[in-house]
Design a protein around this motif. Structure first.
Motif, PDB file in Angstrom:
ATOM      1  N   PRO A  15       0.854  -1.185   0.000  1.00  0.00           N
ATOM      2  CA  PRO A  15       0.000   0.000   0.000  1.00  0.00           C
ATOM      3  C   PRO A  15       0.894   1.240   0.000  1.00  0.00           C
ATOM      4  O   PRO A  15       1.825   1.327   0.799  1.00  0.00           O
ATOM      5  CB  PRO A  15      -0.763  -0.120   1.333  1.00  0.00           C
ATOM      6  CG  PRO A  15      -0.697  -1.572   1.690  1.00  0.00           C
ATOM      7  CD  PRO A  15       0.626  -2.060   1.184  1.00  0.00           C
ATOM      8  N   ASP A  16       0.662   2.146  -0.855  1.00  0.00           N
ATOM      9  CA  ASP A  16       1.293   3.440  -1.147  1.00  0.00           C
ATOM     10  C   ASP A  16       2.191   3.394  -2.380  1.00  0.00           C
ATOM     11  O   ASP A  16       2.452   4.417  -2.994  1.00  0.00           O
ATOM     12  CB  ASP A  16       2.012   4.098   0.037  1.00  0.00           C
ATOM     13  CG  ASP A  16       3.430   3.595   0.323  1.00  0.00           C
ATOM     14  OD1 ASP A  16       3.880   2.602  -0.278  1.00  0.00           O
ATOM     15  OD2 ASP A  16       4.080   4.204   1.188  1.00  0.00           O
ATOM     16  N   ASP A  17       2.646   2.182  -2.784  1.00  0.00           N
ATOM     17  CA  ASP A  17       3.459   2.092  -4.008  1.00  0.00           C
ATOM     18  C   ASP A  17       2.659   2.499  -5.245  1.00  0.00           C
ATOM     19  O   ASP A  17       3.222   3.033  -6.207  1.00  0.00           O
ATOM     20  CB  ASP A  17       3.993   0.666  -4.198  1.00  0.00           C
ATOM     21  CG  ASP A  17       5.068   0.288  -3.199  1.00  0.00           C
ATOM     22  OD1 ASP A  17       5.766   1.203  -2.708  1.00  0.00           O
ATOM     23  OD2 ASP A  17       5.211  -0.910  -2.892  1.00  0.00           O
ATOM     24  N   GLU A  18       1.361   2.246  -5.194  1.00  0.00           N
ATOM     25  CA  GLU A  18       0.538   2.597  -6.356  1.00  0.00           C
ATOM     26  C   GLU A  18       0.521   4.102  -6.594  1.00  0.00           C
ATOM     27  O   GLU A  18       0.475   4.569  -7.740  1.00  0.00           O
ATOM     28  CB  GLU A  18      -0.897   2.065  -6.183  1.00  0.00           C
ATOM     29  CG  GLU A  18      -1.835   2.894  -5.342  1.00  0.00           C
ATOM     30  CD  GLU A  18      -1.499   2.961  -3.866  1.00  0.00           C
ATOM     31  OE1 GLU A  18      -1.915   3.916  -3.186  1.00  0.00           O
ATOM     32  OE2 GLU A  18      -0.806   2.036  -3.370  1.00  0.00           O
ATOM     33  N   ALA A  19       0.602   4.865  -5.494  1.00  0.00           N
ATOM     34  CA  ALA A  19       0.558   6.321  -5.608  1.00  0.00           C
ATOM     35  C   ALA A  19       1.905   6.888  -6.031  1.00  0.00           C
ATOM     36  O   ALA A  19       1.984   7.743  -6.913  1.00  0.00           O
ATOM     37  CB  ALA A  19       0.123   6.934  -4.283  1.00  0.00           C
ATOM     38  N   SER A  20       2.979   6.398  -5.420  1.00  0.00           N
ATOM     39  CA  SER A  20       4.292   6.958  -5.715  1.00  0.00           C
ATOM     40  C   SER A  20       4.780   6.580  -7.105  1.00  0.00           C
ATOM     41  O   SER A  20       5.362   7.402  -7.815  1.00  0.00           O
ATOM     42  CB  SER A  20       5.309   6.500  -4.660  1.00  0.00           C
ATOM     43  OG  SER A  20       5.403   5.083  -4.625  1.00  0.00           O
ATOM     44  N   GLY A  21       4.534   5.340  -7.515  1.00  0.00           N
ATOM     45  CA  GLY A  21       5.079   4.881  -8.784  1.00  0.00           C
ATOM     46  C   GLY A  21       4.200   5.104  -9.993  1.00  0.00           C
ATOM     47  O   GLY A  21       4.697   5.388 -11.090  1.00  0.00           O
ATOM     48  N   THR A  22       2.885   4.996  -9.804  1.00  0.00           N
ATOM     49  CA  THR A  22       1.980   5.046 -10.958  1.00  0.00           C
ATOM     50  C   THR A  22       0.712   5.845 -10.679  1.00  0.00           C
ATOM     51  O   THR A  22      -0.280   5.696 -11.384  1.00  0.00           O
ATOM     52  CB  THR A  22       1.576   3.613 -11.385  1.00  0.00           C
ATOM     53  OG1 THR A  22       1.026   2.922 -10.248  1.00  0.00           O
ATOM     54  CG2 THR A  22       2.756   2.831 -11.923  1.00  0.00           C
ATOM     55  N   GLY A  23       0.742   6.699  -9.662  1.00  0.00           N
ATOM     56  CA  GLY A  23      -0.470   7.446  -9.326  1.00  0.00           C
ATOM     57  C   GLY A  23      -0.991   8.284 -10.478  1.00  0.00           C
ATOM     58  O   GLY A  23      -2.195   8.315 -10.752  1.00  0.00           O
ATOM     59  N   GLY A  24      -0.091   8.946 -11.168  1.00  0.00           N
ATOM     60  CA  GLY A  24      -0.512   9.766 -12.310  1.00  0.00           C
ATOM     61  C   GLY A  24      -1.019   8.942 -13.465  1.00  0.00           C
ATOM     62  O   GLY A  24      -2.019   9.284 -14.104  1.00  0.00           O
ATOM     63  N   LEU A  25      -0.332   7.834 -13.742  1.00  0.00           N
ATOM     64  CA  LEU A  25      -0.760   6.946 -14.831  1.00  0.00           C
ATOM     65  C   LEU A  25      -2.136   6.367 -14.552  1.00  0.00           C
ATOM     66  O   LEU A  25      -2.996   6.322 -15.446  1.00  0.00           O
ATOM     67  CB  LEU A  25       0.252   5.823 -15.011  1.00  0.00           C
ATOM     68  CG  LEU A  25      -0.135   4.745 -16.022  1.00  0.00           C
ATOM     69  CD1 LEU A  25      -0.194   5.319 -17.434  1.00  0.00           C
ATOM     70  CD2 LEU A  25       0.836   3.571 -15.957  1.00  0.00           C
ATOM     71  N   LEU A  26      -2.372   5.925 -13.327  1.00  0.00           N
ATOM     72  CA  LEU A  26      -3.680   5.362 -12.980  1.00  0.00           C
ATOM     73  C   LEU A  26      -4.779   6.409 -13.125  1.00  0.00           C
ATOM     74  O   LEU A  26      -5.840   6.130 -13.691  1.00  0.00           O
ATOM     75  CB  LEU A  26      -3.651   4.804 -11.553  1.00  0.00           C
ATOM     76  CG  LEU A  26      -2.848   3.518 -11.354  1.00  0.00           C
ATOM     77  CD1 LEU A  26      -2.600   3.257  -9.871  1.00  0.00           C
ATOM     78  CD2 LEU A  26      -3.552   2.322 -11.993  1.00  0.00           C
ATOM     79  N   ALA A  27      -4.521   7.616 -12.629  1.00  0.00           N
ATOM     80  CA  ALA A  27      -5.535   8.671 -12.707  1.00  0.00           C
ATOM     81  C   ALA A  27      -5.785   9.090 -14.146  1.00  0.00           C
ATOM     82  O   ALA A  27      -6.938   9.253 -14.565  1.00  0.00           O
ATOM     83  CB  ALA A  27      -5.090   9.867 -11.869  1.00  0.00           C
ATOM     84  N   ARG A  28      -4.721   9.263 -14.914  1.00  0.00           N
ATOM     85  CA  ARG A  28      -4.883   9.664 -16.315  1.00  0.00           C
ATOM     86  C   ARG A  28      -5.613   8.573 -17.102  1.00  0.00           C
ATOM     87  O   ARG A  28      -6.511   8.873 -17.907  1.00  0.00           O
ATOM     88  CB  ARG A  28      -3.513   9.950 -16.944  1.00  0.00           C
ATOM     89  CG  ARG A  28      -3.578  10.166 -18.446  1.00  0.00           C
ATOM     90  CD  ARG A  28      -2.235  10.548 -19.048  1.00  0.00           C
ATOM     91  NE  ARG A  28      -2.250  10.319 -20.489  1.00  0.00           N
ATOM     92  CZ  ARG A  28      -1.390  10.833 -21.341  1.00  0.00           C
ATOM     93  NH1 ARG A  28      -0.411  11.606 -20.912  1.00  0.00           N
ATOM     94  NH2 ARG A  28      -1.470  10.579 -22.635  1.00  0.00           N
ATOM     95  N   SER A  29      -5.235   7.326 -16.880  1.00  0.00           N
ATOM     96  CA  SER A  29      -5.872   6.227 -17.611  1.00  0.00           C
ATOM     97  C   SER A  29      -7.359   6.173 -17.314  1.00  0.00           C
ATOM     98  O   SER A  29      -8.185   6.007 -18.221  1.00  0.00           O
ATOM     99  CB  SER A  29      -5.197   4.905 -17.253  1.00  0.00           C
ATOM    100  OG  SER A  29      -3.825   4.917 -17.621  1.00  0.00           O
ATOM    101  N   ALA A  30      -7.720   6.303 -16.032  1.00  0.00           N
ATOM    102  CA  ALA A  30      -9.137   6.278 -15.662  1.00  0.00           C
ATOM    103  C   ALA A  30      -9.896   7.410 -16.337  1.00  0.00           C
ATOM    104  O   ALA A  30     -11.011   7.221 -16.828  1.00  0.00           O
ATOM    105  CB  ALA A  30      -9.277   6.359 -14.146  1.00  0.00           C
ATOM    106  N   ALA A  31      -9.279   8.595 -16.381  1.00  0.00           N
ATOM    107  CA  ALA A  31      -9.931   9.747 -17.007  1.00  0.00           C
ATOM    108  C   ALA A  31     -10.131   9.539 -18.501  1.00  0.00           C
ATOM    109  O   ALA A  31     -11.049  10.121 -19.095  1.00  0.00           O
ATOM    110  CB  ALA A  31      -9.105  11.007 -16.757  1.00  0.00           C
ATOM    111  N   GLU A  32      -9.293   8.705 -19.105  1.00  0.00           N
ATOM    112  CA  GLU A  32      -9.392   8.427 -20.538  1.00  0.00           C
ATOM    113  C   GLU A  32     -10.298   7.235 -20.840  1.00  0.00           C
ATOM    114  O   GLU A  32     -10.384   6.800 -21.990  1.00  0.00           O
ATOM    115  CB  GLU A  32      -7.997   8.177 -21.097  1.00  0.00           C
ATOM    116  CG  GLU A  32      -7.105   9.410 -21.069  1.00  0.00           C
ATOM    117  CD  GLU A  32      -5.666   9.130 -21.483  1.00  0.00           C
ATOM    118  OE1 GLU A  32      -4.947  10.089 -21.796  1.00  0.00           O
ATOM    119  OE2 GLU A  32      -5.265   7.941 -21.479  1.00  0.00           O
ATOM    120  N   GLY A  33     -10.959   6.689 -19.817  1.00  0.00           N
ATOM    121  CA  GLY A  33     -11.879   5.583 -20.024  1.00  0.00           C
ATOM    122  C   GLY A  33     -11.246   4.214 -19.985  1.00  0.00           C
ATOM    123  O   GLY A  33     -11.890   3.214 -20.321  1.00  0.00           O
ATOM    124  N   VAL A  34      -9.985   4.150 -19.544  1.00  0.00           N
ATOM    125  CA  VAL A  34      -9.302   2.863 -19.410  1.00  0.00           C
ATOM    126  C   VAL A  34      -9.707   2.222 -18.091  1.00  0.00           C
ATOM    127  O   VAL A  34      -9.808   2.897 -17.061  1.00  0.00           O
ATOM    128  CB  VAL A  34      -7.771   3.056 -19.465  1.00  0.00           C
ATOM    129  CG1 VAL A  34      -7.036   1.752 -19.180  1.00  0.00           C
ATOM    130  CG2 VAL A  34      -7.351   3.627 -20.813  1.00  0.00           C
TER     131      VAL A  34
END
Length: 291
Positions: A15-34
């Protein structure tokens, strides 16, 4: 192209690795409908307690830490709009060389076949188009990161050709970004030292990092294959890191403030290691060749 939404799977250790390593990618992907699937391999029991008690110190209750970190992870996933969270539930192994490496149920001691089979089953069910995890050194040598790398590769190798993700990436950081962060960290430590000296009326002997104390970290910029602009989502990444308030390692990043955080960390970077799309490199989209 399939009518099925693209799916990203991020395989992280704690827990917390998702935010530090890929937080932006996860948020951007979700916003793009992924569709985003986060796999968290361990329970984080070797983290700090909310009061700052360290693992192994009197008063450190691993089960209480697990509960706190699970709640923090759920909050982070909400901030990053993660579609689905999968918990493998292995015990946090602690840093390399700790006694907890060999504890019963630790991720580090889990047979590779067992964990890889579980992850492969998740991949068959979720059918990720892109998978992201760590390199063979776990980015910085943490045993759980190394094990996450190992089981991800082994899981993909267990899949049939038509089940495998089209693209596989390692998280990475270019040396220019790492140098900027180290410089900022050194500056913060020097400022803290000066404040302590002022309060104590004298000079502290602990001068913080000096030239030569910190070996080169990160990859040469030319070794980075994929540069993902996350500037529209740095607030989400900042808030996701803030959600993991029990872990002091995140305090440096949140102490930067939102503006400097966005300036230093407005791009997330990766190394593409497997690809069936033929998308040219370098790339700015982790889904290049798939849409």
């Amino acid at each position: 192209m399939s009518d099925r939404p693209l799916t990203l799977m991020a395989v992280h250790a704690h827990p917390d690795d998702e935010a530090s390593g890929t937080g932006g990618l996860l948020a951007r992907s979700a916003a793009e409908g992924v569709r985003t699937v986060l796999v968290t391999c361990t329970d984080g029991r070797c983290g700090d307690a909310p009061d700052g008690t360290k693992p192994g110190q009197p008063g450190h209750d691993p089960e209480a830490v697990v509960a706190v970190r699970r709640a923090e992870l759920a909050k982070s996933c909400g901030i990053l709009a993660v579609s689905q969270l999968e918990l493998l539930g292995y015990g946090d192994s602690g840093m390399m060389g700790w006694d907890t490496n060999e504890a019963e149920g630790s991720f580090w001691t889990t047979p590779l076949d067992e964990a890889a089979d579980r992850l492969a089953a998740l991949m068959r069910r979720e059918r990720p188009d892109v998978v992201v995890t760590y390199d063979e050194n776990g980015f910085y040598g943490h045993p759980d990161h190394i094990q996450a790398h190992r089981i991800t590769v082994a899981a993909i190798d267990r899949l049939a050709d038509d089940e495998r993700p089209a693209k596989l990436y390692w998280t990475a950081m270019p040396r220019t970004t790492m140098d900027a962060l180290i410089s900022r960290m050194t500056e913060a430590q020097q400022q803290e030292q000066q404040e302590q000296e002022s309060e104590q009326g004298g000079r502290s002997e602990d001068g913080g990092p000096r030239d030569g104390d910190i070996p080169p970290l990160g990859l040469p910029d030319e070794a980075i294959s994929t540069w993902v602009d996350i500037r529209e989502h740095t607030d989400q990444k900042f808030d996701a890191l803030s959600a993991h308030a029990s872990q002091p390692d995140n305090a440096f990043f949140t102490a930067l403030g939102r503006a400097e955080f966005a300036r230093l960390l407005g791009v997330e970077t990766f190394v593409r290691v497997r690809d069936t799309t033929g998308a040219p490199l370098p790339e700015k989209d982790i889904f290049a060749g798939l849409r």
